[in-house]
Design a protein around this motif. Structure first.
Motif, PDB file in Angstrom:
ATOM      1  N   VAL A  38       0.959  -1.284   0.040  1.00  0.00           N
ATOM      2  CA  VAL A  38      -0.063   0.214   0.163  1.00  0.00           C
ATOM      3  C   VAL A  38       0.917   1.279  -0.047  1.00  0.00           C
ATOM      4  O   VAL A  38       1.827   1.392   0.771  1.00  0.00           O
ATOM      5  CB  VAL A  38      -0.900   0.061   1.133  1.00  0.00           C
ATOM      6  CG1 VAL A  38      -1.665   1.299   1.380  1.00  0.00           C
ATOM      7  CG2 VAL A  38      -1.893  -1.187   1.143  1.00  0.00           C
ATOM      8  N   SER A  39       0.574   2.068  -0.913  1.00  0.00           N
ATOM      9  CA  SER A  39       1.419   3.359  -0.825  1.00  0.00           C
ATOM     10  C   SER A  39       0.128   4.493  -0.702  1.00  0.00           C
ATOM     11  O   SER A  39      -0.704   4.532  -1.398  1.00  0.00           O
ATOM     12  CB  SER A  39       1.925   3.499  -2.352  1.00  0.00           C
ATOM     13  OG  SER A  39       2.513   4.824  -2.384  1.00  0.00           O
ATOM     14  N   ASN A  83      -1.145  12.962   5.687  1.00  0.00           N
ATOM     15  CA  ASN A  83      -0.679  14.422   6.054  1.00  0.00           C
ATOM     16  C   ASN A  83       0.632  14.805   5.392  1.00  0.00           C
ATOM     17  O   ASN A  83       1.296  15.343   5.805  1.00  0.00           O
ATOM     18  CB  ASN A  83      -0.252  14.605   7.614  1.00  0.00           C
ATOM     19  CG  ASN A  83      -1.473  13.848   8.473  1.00  0.00           C
ATOM     20  OD1 ASN A  83      -2.627  14.103   8.114  1.00  0.00           O
ATOM     21  ND2 ASN A  83      -1.205  12.986   9.510  1.00  0.00           N
ATOM     22  N   GLY A  84       0.595  14.563   4.327  1.00  0.00           N
ATOM     23  CA  GLY A  84       1.467  15.144   3.119  1.00  0.00           C
ATOM     24  C   GLY A  84       2.708  14.207   3.116  1.00  0.00           C
ATOM     25  O   GLY A  84       3.565  14.585   2.227  1.00  0.00           O
ATOM     26  N   THR A  85       2.894  13.162   3.974  1.00  0.00           N
ATOM     27  CA  THR A  85       4.344  12.337   3.601  1.00  0.00           C
ATOM     28  C   THR A  85       3.570  11.262   3.164  1.00  0.00           C
ATOM     29  O   THR A  85       2.584  10.485   3.558  1.00  0.00           O
ATOM     30  CB  THR A  85       4.597  11.985   5.101  1.00  0.00           C
ATOM     31  OG1 THR A  85       4.711  13.340   5.912  1.00  0.00           O
ATOM     32  CG2 THR A  85       5.692  11.075   5.238  1.00  0.00           C
ATOM     33  N   ARG A  86       4.464  10.458   1.951  1.00  0.00           N
ATOM     34  CA  ARG A  86       4.292   9.417   1.467  1.00  0.00           C
ATOM     35  C   ARG A  86       4.718   8.045   2.185  1.00  0.00           C
ATOM     36  O   ARG A  86       5.563   8.118   2.658  1.00  0.00           O
ATOM     37  CB  ARG A  86       4.799   9.268   0.093  1.00  0.00           C
ATOM     38  CG  ARG A  86       4.268   8.185  -0.741  1.00  0.00           C
ATOM     39  CD  ARG A  86       5.153   8.450  -2.082  1.00  0.00           C
ATOM     40  NE  ARG A  86       5.155   6.690  -2.580  1.00  0.00           N
ATOM     41  CZ  ARG A  86       5.178   6.723  -3.844  1.00  0.00           C
ATOM     42  NH1 ARG A  86       4.921   7.750  -4.665  1.00  0.00           N
ATOM     43  NH2 ARG A  86       5.181   5.386  -4.187  1.00  0.00           N
ATOM     44  N   HIS A  87       3.753   7.051   2.298  1.00  0.00           N
ATOM     45  CA  HIS A  87       4.213   5.972   3.134  1.00  0.00           C
ATOM     46  C   HIS A  87       3.905   4.867   2.204  1.00  0.00           C
ATOM     47  O   HIS A  87       2.929   4.645   1.601  1.00  0.00           O
ATOM     48  CB  HIS A  87       2.978   5.752   4.374  1.00  0.00           C
ATOM     49  CG  HIS A  87       3.414   6.838   5.501  1.00  0.00           C
ATOM     50  ND1 HIS A  87       4.287   6.698   6.410  1.00  0.00           N
ATOM     51  CD2 HIS A  87       2.626   7.916   5.668  1.00  0.00           C
ATOM     52  CE1 HIS A  87       3.875   7.508   7.048  1.00  0.00           C
ATOM     53  NE2 HIS A  87       3.256   8.602   6.555  1.00  0.00           N
ATOM     54  N   ASP A  88       5.185   3.973   2.057  1.00  0.00           N
ATOM     55  CA  ASP A  88       5.027   2.662   1.229  1.00  0.00           C
ATOM     56  C   ASP A  88       5.191   1.522   2.210  1.00  0.00           C
ATOM     57  O   ASP A  88       5.878   1.527   2.717  1.00  0.00           O
ATOM     58  CB  ASP A  88       6.129   2.670   0.249  1.00  0.00           C
ATOM     59  CG  ASP A  88       6.067   3.646  -0.726  1.00  0.00           C
ATOM     60  OD1 ASP A  88       4.950   3.911  -1.599  1.00  0.00           O
ATOM     61  OD2 ASP A  88       6.822   4.681  -0.908  1.00  0.00           O
ATOM     62  N   ARG A  93      -7.675  -7.354   5.219  1.00  0.00           N
ATOM     63  CA  ARG A  93      -8.654  -7.135   6.378  1.00  0.00           C
ATOM     64  C   ARG A  93      -8.284  -6.178   7.301  1.00  0.00           C
ATOM     65  O   ARG A  93      -9.085  -5.877   8.428  1.00  0.00           O
ATOM     66  CB  ARG A  93      -9.142  -8.392   7.111  1.00  0.00           C
ATOM     67  CG  ARG A  93      -7.711  -8.978   7.888  1.00  0.00           C
ATOM     68  CD  ARG A  93      -8.255 -10.389   8.552  1.00  0.00           C
ATOM     69  NE  ARG A  93      -7.311 -11.201   9.146  1.00  0.00           N
ATOM     70  CZ  ARG A  93      -7.131 -11.811  10.127  1.00  0.00           C
ATOM     71  NH1 ARG A  93      -8.174 -11.740  10.817  1.00  0.00           N
ATOM     72  NH2 ARG A  93      -6.057 -12.534  10.610  1.00  0.00           N
ATOM     73  N   LEU A  94      -6.893  -5.395   7.398  1.00  0.00           N
ATOM     74  CA  LEU A  94      -6.520  -4.560   8.030  1.00  0.00           C
ATOM     75  C   LEU A  94      -7.533  -3.111   7.847  1.00  0.00           C
ATOM     76  O   LEU A  94      -7.417  -2.753   6.689  1.00  0.00           O
ATOM     77  CB  LEU A  94      -5.141  -4.116   7.903  1.00  0.00           C
ATOM     78  CG  LEU A  94      -4.648  -3.137   9.068  1.00  0.00           C
ATOM     79  CD1 LEU A  94      -4.487  -3.637  10.423  1.00  0.00           C
ATOM     80  CD2 LEU A  94      -3.248  -2.776   8.528  1.00  0.00           C
ATOM     81  N   LEU A  95      -8.081  -2.550   9.067  1.00  0.00           N
ATOM     82  CA  LEU A  95      -8.865  -1.576   8.895  1.00  0.00           C
ATOM     83  C   LEU A  95      -7.852  -0.300   8.718  1.00  0.00           C
ATOM     84  O   LEU A  95      -6.962  -0.270   9.326  1.00  0.00           O
ATOM     85  CB  LEU A  95      -9.857  -1.373  10.013  1.00  0.00           C
ATOM     86  CG  LEU A  95     -10.811  -2.452  10.418  1.00  0.00           C
ATOM     87  CD1 LEU A  95     -11.643  -2.068  11.611  1.00  0.00           C
ATOM     88  CD2 LEU A  95     -11.901  -2.514   9.084  1.00  0.00           C
ATOM     89  N   ARG A 104      -3.400   3.754  13.211  1.00  0.00           N
ATOM     90  CA  ARG A 104      -2.682   3.897  14.742  1.00  0.00           C
ATOM     91  C   ARG A 104      -1.501   2.910  14.983  1.00  0.00           C
ATOM     92  O   ARG A 104      -0.448   3.196  15.550  1.00  0.00           O
ATOM     93  CB  ARG A 104      -3.995   3.618  15.530  1.00  0.00           C
ATOM     94  CG  ARG A 104      -4.964   4.529  15.717  1.00  0.00           C
ATOM     95  CD  ARG A 104      -6.141   4.025  16.464  1.00  0.00           C
ATOM     96  NE  ARG A 104      -5.761   3.448  17.892  1.00  0.00           N
ATOM     97  CZ  ARG A 104      -5.485   4.391  18.882  1.00  0.00           C
ATOM     98  NH1 ARG A 104      -5.743   5.519  18.896  1.00  0.00           N
ATOM     99  NH2 ARG A 104      -5.140   3.856  20.053  1.00  0.00           N
ATOM    100  N   ASP A 105      -1.544   1.512  14.514  1.00  0.00           N
ATOM    101  CA  ASP A 105      -0.664   0.742  14.930  1.00  0.00           C
ATOM    102  C   ASP A 105       0.511   0.449  13.888  1.00  0.00           C
ATOM    103  O   ASP A 105       1.519   0.380  14.195  1.00  0.00           O
ATOM    104  CB  ASP A 105      -1.304  -0.840  14.844  1.00  0.00           C
ATOM    105  CG  ASP A 105      -2.495  -0.714  15.840  1.00  0.00           C
ATOM    106  OD1 ASP A 105      -2.451   0.198  16.914  1.00  0.00           O
ATOM    107  OD2 ASP A 105      -3.647  -1.767  15.639  1.00  0.00           O
ATOM    108  N   THR A 106       0.277   0.572  12.558  1.00  0.00           N
ATOM    109  CA  THR A 106       0.953   0.609  11.504  1.00  0.00           C
ATOM    110  C   THR A 106       1.983   1.912  11.407  1.00  0.00           C
ATOM    111  O   THR A 106       3.389   1.695  11.608  1.00  0.00           O
ATOM    112  CB  THR A 106       0.634   0.309   9.897  1.00  0.00           C
ATOM    113  OG1 THR A 106      -0.211  -0.776  10.088  1.00  0.00           O
ATOM    114  CG2 THR A 106       1.795  -0.035   9.133  1.00  0.00           C
ATOM    115  N   LEU A 107       1.332   3.039  11.281  1.00  0.00           N
ATOM    116  CA  LEU A 107       1.970   4.348  11.238  1.00  0.00           C
ATOM    117  C   LEU A 107       2.150   4.953  12.560  1.00  0.00           C
ATOM    118  O   LEU A 107       2.880   5.947  12.749  1.00  0.00           O
ATOM    119  CB  LEU A 107       1.217   5.113  10.285  1.00  0.00           C
ATOM    120  CG  LEU A 107       1.068   4.730   8.955  1.00  0.00           C
ATOM    121  CD1 LEU A 107       0.381   5.803   8.025  1.00  0.00           C
ATOM    122  CD2 LEU A 107       2.210   4.318   8.148  1.00  0.00           C
ATOM    123  N   GLY A 108       1.604   4.572  13.559  1.00  0.00           N
ATOM    124  CA  GLY A 108       1.892   4.938  14.700  1.00  0.00           C
ATOM    125  C   GLY A 108       1.223   6.625  15.162  1.00  0.00           C
ATOM    126  O   GLY A 108       1.605   7.059  15.828  1.00  0.00           O
TER     127      GLY A 108
END
Ligand SMILES: Cc1cc2nc3c(=O)[nH]c(=O)nc-3n(C[C@H](O)[C@H](O)[C@H](O)COP(=O)(O)OP(=O)(O)OC[C@H]3O[C@@H](n4cnc5c(N)ncnc54)[C@H](O)[C@@H]3O)c2cc1C
Ligand code: FES
Ligand code: FES
Lengths: 286, 159
Positions: free
Chosen positions: B5-6, B10-15, B22-24, B30-34
């Protein structure tokens, strides 16, 4: 993780979507806005093996005038219907009804195809499909077919589709009428309705020339009251019409009691809403 | 089965690779990006605490899969302002006591942002209808309505 495991398939064509559903052997589910399905997945009340996500198919999202009808793509969001000038001018009752569907964030995501397919007995769009006498175009393994709204809604939360069928678009015939009203009561703005009525009429030479009446929240599916429509065209229009109309409407439904409201209360409510709706309709200069 | 998932948050790209379908989105944030500013209350669409913006419109992150956010632009409460430089809406929430325990606040702010960006908000009725999908157990709502009304007025002055 809240939902149980599933295989996620985001097809880019309808044919691929139908094929994916057929391959899932009845264990597949379509994901549209997710605003009814995700709660069921989160509670694990639904545990499909395969989820076919329609959201990549932008061609399923449109609102267009097509002769005497307005055609709406199945993936069109509630918000787009709410803000469409075409809907406001050609399907004004739908324009009024959509404002009562859920809340801002849910309207931003929920789709008309999903709402009709979910077939909640207290949902506004299924009621509008009955009210306008809409027809649904459905794609299945054998190609496309058209289903009338009155055949589509079978029971509470139950439609007539096979597991591999996809609603593609819905056509709403435009009513050439001169007065209409939509009334609804919910516990809180945006909640599912306790009772609701939609009325539209065309004035005739004497009284009502043509009428359309639909109700919801008072049966397992939304209802169009054709015999009430007929009666309205036969009676004189005077100061007693709203009361007589309310009586006709309430005597033709037998709601159930549930945690939200008793049967008596729903019936009483529907009568009051019917009266109010008819007062509004008749106040419009014809 | 996992998916890459890319997504812009908030203006920052996360790959992120290995996202389970099934992850909401709420748990992804909350959990993956903190990013724990997005709160989770009911997880079935009723409370509004998890509201975020997707491509500029408010959505329930508990009713959206993380994989569905691929390619989208997400704004969470962390993207509104910083503790040193709150945005207009946040400032008005503080001015008008629009929060007490703060649990509902991220959802209220994100719904408020959608309302301010996309609707004229000429009347309080419009604000109240807009907030009807967000529950607050503390404030009684009056001060939240006042904060949004005031933020709408300030935005109008500044354009
Ligand atoms: C808190 C809350 C309050 C709500 N209040 C209201 C309300 O007051 N009134 C109201 O009407 N609704 C309300 N809703 C429901 C909302 O309108 C949903 O958007 C709608 O019912 C389902 O649409 P969806 O696109 O989200 O469908 P999904 O949740 O994606 O799907 C619903 C069902 O339809 C099937 N489906 C979806 N698309 C298709 C298709 N094209 N062909 C065949 N099957 C399909 C799915 O497989 C699933 O079984 C509320 C929802 C929430 C969470
Ligand atoms: S946690 Fe998403 S609406 Fe309550
Ligand atoms: S401030 Fe406590 S729930 Fe709203």
């Amino acid at each position: 993780m809240k939902p149980a495991r599933f295989e996620y398939i985001p097809p880019t064509t309808l044919e691929a979507a139908v094929a994916a559903l057929a391959a899932a052997n009845g264990e597949g589910k379509i994901l549209a806005g997710g605003q009814s399905l995700l709660p069921l997945l989160n509670f694990r009340m639904a545990r499909p093996a395969v989820l076919v996500d329609l959201n990549g198919m932008k061609e399923l999202s449109f609102i267009e005038l097509r002769g005497e009808n307005v055609a709406i793509g199945a993936l069109t969001r509630h918000r787009e219907i709410e803000h469409s000038p075409l809907i406001a001018s050609r399907l004004p009752v739908m324009s009024a009804a959509i404002r009562h569907v859920a809340h801002l964030a849910i309207r931003n995501r929920g789709t008309i195809g999903g709402s009709l397919s979910h077939a909640d007995p207290a949902a506004e769009l299924p009621m509008m499909a009955m009210f306008y006498g809409a027809s649904l175009t459905v794609q299945g393994p054998a190609g496309r077919r058209t289903i009338a709204a009155k055949d589509f809604f079978v029971d509470a939360l139950t439609n007539c589709l096979e597991p591999e069928d996809i609603v593609v678009e819905i056509e709403f015939p435009i009513l050439q009428h001169d007065g209409w009203a939509f009334e609804e009561v919910a516990r809180r703005f945006g909640d599912f309705a306790l009772a609701s009525i939609a009325v539209s009429i065309r004035r005739g030479q004497f009284g009502v020339g043509e009428a359309r009446v639909a109700v919801m929240g008072v049966a397992d599916t939304p209802l169009r009251l054709e015999h009430v429509e007929q009666r309205l065209c036969e009676i004189a229009v005077d100061g007693r019409t709203p009361d007589r109309f309310a009586e006709m409407v309430t005597s033709s439904v037998s709601p159930n009691s549930d945690v939200h409201a008793s049967a008596e209360y729903r019936k009483h409510l529907l009568g009051e809403l019917a009266k109010r709706a008819m007062q509004t309709v008749l106040a419009v200069k014809g | 089965m996992t998916i890459n998932v890319s997504v812009m948050v908030n203006g920052t790209r996360h790959d992120v690779s290995d996202v389970e379908p099934r992850l909401l989105l709420s748990d992804f944030l909350r959990d993956t990006l903190g990013l724990t500013g997005t709160h989770v209350g009911c997880e079935h669409g009723v409370c509004g605490a998890c509201t975020v913006l997707m491509d500029g419109h408010s959505i329930r992150s508990c009713l959206t899969l993380a994989v569905q956010a691929a390619g989208a632009e997400i704004t969470t409460v962390e993207g509104l302002g910083t503790p040193e430089a709150l945005n207009v809406l946040q400032t008005q929430f503080r001015e008008h006591h629009g929060l007490q325990c703060g649990f509902c606040t991220p959802g209220m702010l994100m719904t408020g942002e959608d309302l301010l960006r996309n609707y004229p908000l000429a009347t309080d009725e419009e604000i109240r209808e807009g907030l009807s999908g967000n529950l607050c157990r503390c404030t009684g709502y009056q001060n939240i309505v006042a904060a949004i009304r005031s933020a709408a007025a300030l935005r109008r002055e500044n354009v």
